[in-house]
Scaffold this motif. Structure first.
Motif, PDB file in Angstrom:
ATOM      1  N   UNK A 146      -8.305  -0.454 -58.616  1.00 38.04           N
ATOM      2  CA  UNK A 146      -8.904  -0.585 -59.946  1.00 38.04           C
ATOM      3  C   UNK A 146      -8.153   0.205 -61.004  1.00 38.04           C
ATOM      4  N   UNK A 147      -7.378   1.204 -60.596  1.00 35.64           N
ATOM      5  CA  UNK A 147      -6.584   1.933 -61.593  1.00 35.64           C
ATOM      6  C   UNK A 147      -5.688   0.957 -62.320  1.00 35.64           C
ATOM      7  N   UNK A 148      -5.096   0.024 -61.543  1.00 36.81           N
ATOM      8  CA  UNK A 148      -4.182  -0.939 -62.179  1.00 36.81           C
ATOM      9  C   UNK A 148      -4.915  -2.165 -62.694  1.00 36.81           C
ATOM     10  N   UNK A 149      -5.922  -2.594 -61.928  1.00 35.45           N
ATOM     11  CA  UNK A 149      -6.680  -3.763 -62.378  1.00 35.45           C
ATOM     12  C   UNK A 149      -7.344  -3.507 -63.721  1.00 35.45           C
ATOM     13  N   UNK A 209      -8.228  10.139 -57.754  1.00 33.05           N
ATOM     14  CA  UNK A 209      -9.072  10.671 -58.828  1.00 33.05           C
ATOM     15  C   UNK A 209      -8.214  11.071 -60.029  1.00 33.05           C
ATOM     16  N   UNK A 210      -7.107  11.756 -59.740  1.00 37.66           N
ATOM     17  CA  UNK A 210      -6.247  12.221 -60.829  1.00 37.66           C
ATOM     18  C   UNK A 210      -5.603  11.031 -61.540  1.00 37.66           C
ATOM     19  N   UNK A 211      -5.094  10.088 -60.744  1.00 37.51           N
ATOM     20  CA  UNK A 211      -4.460   8.914 -61.348  1.00 37.51           C
ATOM     21  C   UNK A 211      -5.476   8.127 -62.172  1.00 37.51           C
ATOM     22  N   UNK A 212      -6.693   8.074 -61.654  1.00 35.48           N
ATOM     23  CA  UNK A 212      -7.744   7.347 -62.345  1.00 35.48           C
ATOM     24  C   UNK A 212      -8.012   7.955 -63.709  1.00 35.48           C
ATOM     25  N   UNK A 213      -8.102   9.276 -63.748  1.00 37.20           N
ATOM     26  CA  UNK A 213      -8.391   9.935 -65.019  1.00 37.20           C
ATOM     27  C   UNK A 213      -7.246   9.758 -66.007  1.00 37.20           C
ATOM     28  N   UNK A 214      -6.038   9.672 -65.485  1.00 39.09           N
ATOM     29  CA  UNK A 214      -4.893   9.615 -66.385  1.00 39.09           C
ATOM     30  C   UNK A 214      -4.515   8.188 -66.767  1.00 39.09           C
ATOM     31  N   UNK A 215      -4.532   7.276 -65.814  1.00 36.30           N
ATOM     32  CA  UNK A 215      -3.897   5.986 -66.053  1.00 36.30           C
ATOM     33  C   UNK A 215      -4.831   4.797 -66.122  1.00 36.30           C
ATOM     34  N   UNK A 216      -6.120   4.955 -65.818  1.00 32.89           N
ATOM     35  CA  UNK A 216      -6.960   3.756 -65.809  1.00 32.89           C
ATOM     36  C   UNK A 216      -7.142   3.236 -67.229  1.00 32.89           C
ATOM     37  N   UNK A 217      -7.571   1.974 -67.315  1.00 30.29           N
ATOM     38  CA  UNK A 217      -7.590   1.260 -68.585  1.00 30.29           C
ATOM     39  C   UNK A 217      -8.471   1.912 -69.632  1.00 30.29           C
ATOM     40  N   UNK A 218      -8.141   1.639 -70.881  1.00 31.61           N
ATOM     41  CA  UNK A 218      -8.824   2.237 -72.023  1.00 31.61           C
ATOM     42  C   UNK A 218     -10.312   1.885 -72.053  1.00 31.61           C
TER      43      UNK A 218
END
Lengths: 211, 487
Positions: free
Chosen positions: A123-126, A50-59
């Motif tokens: 999906x964070x990286x995709x 969840x934290x990584x998603x909020x910080x690093x997911x695509x624009x």
């Protein structure tokens, strides 16, 4: 039975694809301590996701303001719903002849969250390499994860409490209502505590200024 | 024993205090004393910005060598930058040239051989030909004068089935389109603007605001008895506060309360066609205190290239938007300094200058664009005219002067996209929070990257698959042999 590292990931994966077998094993055949350990690990991984998603997911899919990102709050957004669900479910099922213990409810809930983890994490990286048209895939797989999780919750509830399908659905809906009640009570409690605190602070200030 | 319970309790209390601390703090509003200029970011935060306009002079009656203006209520600037001010309290129209020198005053006109006067007129419009239209409010009529000040026609009490029998015509604002149709905003009319044909007969209403229903209020109404209901306030649509016409004949209108959309652009049928593609819909201030309430927009002025400005009477601020609805800049305010107003009522653009009419003080504040304002306007203008290279250069300059102007980065991004600098372009679009542009640039960048690296990536994948397959086969083989050995 000692938990080998292989078992730690093999069992939850087995469970999400064969939920009826998996939950049966969880309730009657498996080592409770190991399962509890796995459940906690799932929760921790979900928080991290969840934290990584909020910080690093695509624009294109990230709609949160990075200025107000708070990891502690993100953590609470995961843990509080799970905890509320478990407590509400436990409170209800003890009244409704459920056979599940609290630990079993907690474990079954956490195991049901595995699809969310499995689908969100890549999906964070995709999401960094997709275009606007391809965000449809993102939203579709998100919906898929949610549906899967709800299905697992359903099977888990049914197995853990030994309910009929209809009763399980009813229990789950009632659990949601109970969660709303709990949220309301919590807010009420905290706002009252806040008022008391501010009252005491005011009196203290008054005393200090007069004295 | 006692000690341990205390310890337990202490940890519980500590936990509670920790939870209390998680309550989010209120967002801060930046307000340094030096400058009033600010801007709203994509996230709706108020961020500092350089000033786009600065006040240069104040025009009063004394400067024009005439008696002071008394409660002036409207103003109009023609294409050759002649300024017409409607001095309501004195019932006269003051015309000034572009250097604010008095040209003439019109305080009466001739009607059937007799001299006639205005009585508390509220609205003024000057057509391209120089004809004057005056909403002569307390005389319940609209007066149409030619460029010499001679009477052309008078539009008085309209007769129509659409109007109630006891309808009192009190025009407040007026505009005229190229076909000489007159649009009147009248007091107490909730059905939109009144449209009059060229000969002065009332034809219809256009562009009514939709009724805004508060769900809670609606619920109460459903439960109320007939008597109670008759005591309640009716759901009425909001009234317009002002209107202006652009070069193409579209009417821009503002409404006072913050309904859904306080700014509207009406076409001939009266449908709202304002573009709202910006980060937020055009509505004045986004952040406001509960006591002050939202912006009350009371005037709108349409400039060139679809840029328009609205005037907020509650805070005295002027908000300028471009044709797509992006906020360009904010200036003005209520106060006693030069560049601040007491009761601003009207807003007009005269070339590079912006004029704001103050009703209570009877003066006009003249604003001149700063370097920043000029650059930004020129950039928007070039983009509107299709000169994207020029506009991207100017947007880059504007962004250099104001790093908070996210809108400008999209302009740079567009230019880079056409120069095939896809990676850079995507970066600028991202900074501008423009998902559409970003996606386009990123897709092209990705394609470029794939084309460049396709050969070794594909062979890499092929090799990896081959390796995995070999490993599996080898393992299987091994297992079979060991199993055979056991047997």
């Amino acid at each position: 039975m000692q938990a080998s590292s292989k078992q730690l990931y093999q069992y939850p994966l087995h469970l999400i694809f064969h939920p009826f077998d998996g939950y049966w094993e969880l309730k009657y055949e498996r080592n409770q301590r190991n399962s509890l350990l796995i459940a906690f690990m799932i929760l921790v991984l979900l928080v991290i996701t969840k934290i990584l998603h909020a910080q690093y997911s695509g624009f294109l899919i990230n709609l949160s303001n990075p200025k107000y990102l708070n990891s502690l709050l993100e953590m609470l957004y995961v843990i509080i719903p799970v905890l509320f669900w478990c407590v509400a479910n436990w409170s209800l099922t003890t009244l409704m002849d459920g056979e599940g213990k609290f630990s079993e409810i907690f474990m079954s809930t956490c195991f049901a969250l595995v699809p969310l983890l499995l689908i969100h994490f890549p999906w964070i990286w995709l999401s960094l390499v997709i275009s606007a048209q391809e965000t449809a895939f993102y939203y579709f797989s998100n919906a898929l994860a949610v549906v899967w999780t709800v299905y697992l919750l359903f099977v888990g509830n049914m197995t853990v409490h030994q309910y009929t399908p209809a009763k399980t659905v009813l229990t789950m809906l009632l659990t949601l209502v109970a969660m709303a009640f709990m949220a309301f009570l919590c807010l009420l409690f905290f706002s009252l505590v806040q008022q008391i605190v501010s009252f005491v602070v005011t009196i203290y200030q008054e005393l200090v200024l007069r004295g | 024993m006692r000690r341990s319970t205390w310890k337990k309790r202490k940890s519980i209390i500590m936990g509670m205090i920790c939870l209390l601390l998680f309550v989010q703090e209120a967002p801060y509003v930046s307000a340094d004393g030096k400058t009033d200029a600010y801007h709203y970011s994509f996230w709706g935060d108020a961020v500092p910005s350089p000033a786009a306009y600065e006040a240069t002079t104040i025009i009063t009656g004394k400067k024009l060598n005439i008696t002071p203006m008394k409660e002036p209520s409207d103003m109009h600037v023609t294409a050759n930058q002649h300024v017409f001010v409607l001095d309501s309290g004195n019932g006269r129209i003051i015309e000034m040239d572009r250097n604010f020198k008095l040209v003439r005053m019109i305080d009466s006109f001739e009607q059937e051989g007799k001299e006639d006067h205005f009585k508390n007129p509220q609205g003024l419009y000057v057509t391209e030909k120089g004809h004057l239209l005056v909403a002569d409010s307390d005389n319940h009529r609209v007066v149409h004068l030619d460029e010499q000040g001679k009477l052309v026609k008078i539009v008085s009490e309209p007769k129509s089935d659409l109007l109630k029998a006891d309808f009192q015509f009190k025009p407040m604002r007026v505009v005229m389109d190229k076909g000489e149709r007159i649009y009147v905003m009248a007091e107490g009319v909730f059905d939109g603007f009144m449209e009059f044909s060229a000969d002065g007969t009332f034809s219809s209403f256009i562009g009514a605001n939709r009724v805004q229903v508060d769900p809670v209020e609606y619920l109460w109404k459903r439960f109320a008895t007939r008597e109670q209901r008759s005591q309640m306030v009716m759901f009425t649509p909001t009234e317009f506060t002002n209107l202006d016409m652009d070069e193409e004949g579209f009417i821009y209108a503002t409404s006072g309360d913050r309904g859904k959309d306080p700014v509207k652009k009406l076409n001939a049928q009266g449908t709202d066609i304002l573009r709202r593609e910006g980060y937020q819909t055009p509505q004045g201030d986004l952040l406001y205190t509960q006591e002050a309430g939202p912006s009350r927009l009371i005037d709108v002025d349409v400039g060139d290239s679809d840029m328009y400005s609205v005037l907020d009477s509650s805070k005295g601020r002027i908000f300028t938007y471009n044709g797509d609805g992006y906020l360009l800049h904010i200036y003005g305010g209520i106060g006693n300094r030069l560049g601040q107003f007491n009761t601003p009522v009207a807003l007009e653009r005269a070339g590079d200058r912006m004029l704001v009419l103050d009703k209570a003080l009877g003066e006009i504040t003249v604003f001149q664009t700063t370097e920043y304002g000029r650059t930004l306007h020129e950039a928007v203008r070039s983009y509107y005219n299709g000169d994207e290279d020029q506009s991207s250069v100017l947007f880059a300059q504007a962004a250099e002067m104001n790093a908070n102007l996210e809108y400008a980065y999209a302009g740079i991004g567009k230019a880079l996209l056409r120069q095939k600098e896809y990676a850079e372009s995507a970066k600028y679009f991202k900074r501008s929070m423009e998902p559409k542009g970003y996606s386009k640039a990123f897709l092209l960048y990705r394609k470029e990257l794939m084309r460049e690296h396709f050969s070794w990536m594909m062979s890499g994948i092929f090799l990896a698959v081959a390796a995995i397959v070999t490993v599996i086969i080898v393992r299987r083989q091994k297992r079979r042999t060991t199993n055979a050995g056991i047997k």
